[in-house]
Design a protein around this motif. Structure first.
Motif: not given
Length: 346
Positions: A90-95
Motif C-alpha cells: 500500500i501507499v502511505e496514508g492508505d488503510t
C-alpha cells in the motif's frame, strides 16, 4: 495436498524461462504479471513510479491453509497459499483491511510490523486478537506520512519494507506458525517511489531460506537491466547476514541513492536477524552482465548447511547466458545439505 515445492533437480538442461517463473511463484516468490510474458525485457516497460492520490482503503482476503509436509501458508485465493505468503503493498496514508479466513484446524492470526492498528487488529492472544479454526476475522492496518511536530522535529511515517506473520499458533507468540511458514512481506511506499519489474521475498528462518535448503530453493531470475526488488526478512532464533553476489544497494529506505552526494553507505551484505526486515532494488546485472549469482547467509556454517539461493540474470532478450546452465547444474549437483549432521545441530 499437492506438494508445491519446485525442486531444482527437476529443472532440465536448457531450462525454460516460463517453467522457472512458475516454480518461483509456486514457492512464494512473487513475479509481477507485467513481466511474465515470454521475451519481456527492460524495453518492455518504462519506469513507473508511485503517484500521489487521495488516501484510500484497500480490502483483501487472505486464506491461511495447511500445506504438504506439515507447513502452513497464507494465500490470496483458496488453495493457493505459499511460503512465504503474498506481498501486501500500500501507499502511505492508505488503510489495508484484511479479511483472514482460517482454513486450518489450528488457532492462528496475522500480525504486522511497521503500521498502525487497534488492539483488536494486533493479531496477538494477549489482546484476544486471533482466528480460531474455521473462523473469519477482519484486521485493519493504517499508515500515515511523515509529519512535522510543533517543536520542529519530524515524526516518521509508515513507508518501508515491513512484514507480517502469525502470532497465535502454539502459544502467545506464534512460534510454530512462523516456523512452519506463516509469514510474508508488507511494503508501504511513498508517492514518487520507483516500482520494480520483479519482486522476490527472501526469508531467513532459522537454517532455511523460505523454509527450504539448497539445492531445493527455487531459482529466482530477471533479464539483464530489469529492476528487481528484494524484500529480506528474518525469523526464528538464529543470527544471519544477507549477502548478494555482484550487486550493491544503498543502506537507506529504498536502496537507491538520492543523488551523487547522498552519504548513504553502499553495501552488499547486511545483518538479517529475527524480526528484522529491509528491502532494496537493483538493476539486474548492472556493471557485471548476465550470469548466475548467489545470495546466501554469510555466517559460514549456515551457508555450508544450505542457506544458499541462486539469482539468474538472463540476457536482455530472455535467453540463457553462456555458462549459466552449467552453473545451475553445479548448484544442483552440490547435493543436499545436512547442517545437523555437519555441525552438531547448531
Amino acid at each position: 495436498m499437492v506438494d508445491k515445492r519446485a525442486r531444482f533437480g527437476s529443472v532440465p538442461r536448457s531450462v525454460s524461462r516460463r517453467s522457472m517463473l512458475a516454480g518461483a511463484a509456486a514457492a512464494g516468490f512473487v513475479v509481477p504479471a507485467v513481466m511474465t510474458g515470454a521475451g519481456a525485457g527492460p524495453a518492455a516497460a518504462a519506469p513507473v513510479r508511485v503517484t500521489a492520490a487521495a488516501p484510500k482503503i484497500r480490502r483483501v482476503t487472505v486464506y491461511a491453509e495447511e500445506l504438504a509436509g506439515g507447513q502452513f501458508g497464507y494465500g490470496l485465493k483458496p488453495g493457493e497459499a505459499t511460503v512465504p505468503g503474498p506481498i501486501l503493498e500500500i501507499v502511505e496514508g492508505d488503510t489495508l483491511e484484511i479479511t483472514l479466513v482460517n482454513n486450518t484446524d489450528r488457532r492462528l492470526s496475522i500480525h504486522p510490523h511497521g503500521v498502525e492498528y487497534d488492539t483488536t487488529s494486533d493479531g496477538s492472544p494477549m489482546n484476544d486478537s486471533f482466528n480460531e479454526p474455521g473462523e473469519v476475522r477482519k484486521y485493519t492496518w493504517r499508515t500515515q506520512g511523515s509529519v512535522e511536530a510543533e517543536d520542529g522535529r519530524w515524526l516518521p511515517g509508515s513507508a518501508g519494507y515491513w512484514h507480517y506473520h502469525d502470532h497465535a499458533m502454539n502459544g502467545e507468540h506464534g512460534t510454530e506458525g512462523i516456523r512452519t511458514g506463516l509469514y510474508g512481506a508488507l511494503i508501504v511506499r511513498r508517492p514518487g517511489d520507483l516500482l520494480p519489474q520483479r519482486q522476490y521475498t527472501v526469508v531467513f528462518n532459522d537454517m532455511t531460506i523460505n523454509n527450504k535448503m539448497a539445492p531445493d530453493i527455487p531459482v529466482i531470475e530477471a533479464n539483464l537491466g530489469e529492476r528487481v526488488e528484494f524484500i529480506a526478512i528474518g525469523h526464528g532464533n538464529t543470527f544471519h547476514t544477507f549477502h548478494l553476489h555482484a550487486h550493491r544497494w544503498a543502506e537507506n529506505r529504498t536502496g537507491y541513492l538520492e543523488g551523487p552526494n547522498d552519504p548513504s553507505r553502499v553495501i552488499d551484505n547486511r545483518d538479517l536477524n529475527p524480526g528484522d526486515s529491509f528491502g532494496f532494488q537493483v538493476e539486474a546485472g548492472h556493471g557485471v552482465g548476465p550470469g548466475v549469482w548467489m545470495y546466501h547467509c554469510h555466517v559460514q556454517f549456515h551457508a555450508d548447511g544450505g542457506m544458499v539461493g541462486v539469482f539468474l540474470v538472463r540476457n536482455a532478450d530472455g535467453s540463457m547466458p553462456e555458462g549459466a546452465q552449467e552453473a545451475l547444474d553445479r548448484y544442483h549437483d552440490h547435493g543436499p545439505h545436512h547442517p545437523h549432521q555437519q555441525h552438531g545441530g547448531h
